[in-house]
Design a protein around this motif. Sequence first.
Motif, PDB file in Angstrom:
ATOM      1  N   TYR A 173      25.376   2.526  20.048  1.00 49.65           N
ATOM      2  CA  TYR A 173      25.375   3.902  20.559  1.00 49.65           C
ATOM      3  C   TYR A 173      26.744   4.252  21.144  1.00 49.65           C
ATOM      4  O   TYR A 173      27.310   5.328  20.872  1.00 49.65           O
ATOM      5  N   ASP A 176      29.391   4.463  18.407  1.00 54.03           N
ATOM      6  CA  ASP A 176      29.276   5.732  17.695  1.00 54.03           C
ATOM      7  C   ASP A 176      29.853   6.877  18.528  1.00 54.03           C
ATOM      8  O   ASP A 176      30.523   7.768  17.995  1.00 54.03           O
ATOM      9  N   GLN A 180      32.808   9.269  17.403  1.00 51.17           N
ATOM     10  CA  GLN A 180      32.684  10.727  17.396  1.00 51.17           C
ATOM     11  C   GLN A 180      33.809  11.373  18.196  1.00 51.17           C
ATOM     12  O   GLN A 180      34.359  12.414  17.804  1.00 51.17           O
ATOM     13  N   ARG A 193      35.875   5.170  12.701  1.00 48.67           N
ATOM     14  CA  ARG A 193      35.034   3.961  12.726  1.00 48.67           C
ATOM     15  C   ARG A 193      35.893   2.721  12.958  1.00 48.67           C
ATOM     16  O   ARG A 193      35.543   1.863  13.776  1.00 48.67           O
TER      17      ARG A 193
END
Length: 269
Positions: A173, A176, A180, A193
């Motif tokens: 989480y 990510d 983002q 990434r």
Amino acid sequence: MQKLYFLGGGNMCQAIVSGLVKQASFDITVIDNNADKRAHLEQAYGVHTGTVVPDLQADDVLLLAVKPQDMAAATAHVKSNGALILSIAAGLDIATLSAMLNNPRIIRIMPNTPAQIGMGVAGVFAPASLQAADKHIAEQIMSAVGQVYWLAEENRLHAITGISGSGPAYVFYLMDALAQAAQAQGFDAATARELSLATFKGAVALAEQSGLPFAQLQKNVTSKGGTTFAAITAFEAAHIAADIQAGVDACVARSEEMQSQLAKANHDG
């Protein structure tokens, strides 16, 4: 060679099997109704497979790896005959499992998904009535795919579920979220990434090698009034650490609730 049966051939079963076959210390059979899973297990790991657990002997080991809600049906015709039972099913306590299998010789295990690459964490609990040899077997099996932590009380399995059991999801989480944020700063998805992954890998490696407290490591890169300080100040204003604690608390509470629900359902059933 000691016989080890897996009831359920899902991802965690396959992860444990992949570690064990390198040791060649057990004669492994996986029981699963899915023909494709059986074929994959035979081809990938060279283990035996079947659709029914045979009548067990006292020196056999049965590892329960089916979903908790399916356990009663899956074990309805199992004759354990005093064999050692290992369970990785969350929420099913030893009392409930013992009633299902008419066998108190049970060890509960809470693994996590990095076991798939040999870097798992497993919380393990065995009742005081069990022999040291039984605990050794459980440790031998789970240490094949990561680290083993013995718990003094069965209810501590809820706590370790909240930390290491579900913990990889928290890390993903956060990874990510950082990816983002990288995209919001103009990086493409692939680069975002890579940046997130490399940053987490480097930070973990540094923490392992330094041995310093995590808080100290964070302070070491947080100059007062600097760029990192601005980010940390924003995190603290948003109570990120408290929110993570709240998430862990919610996970532990749900684990306790699931155990109560499963115990009631199996008692009523």
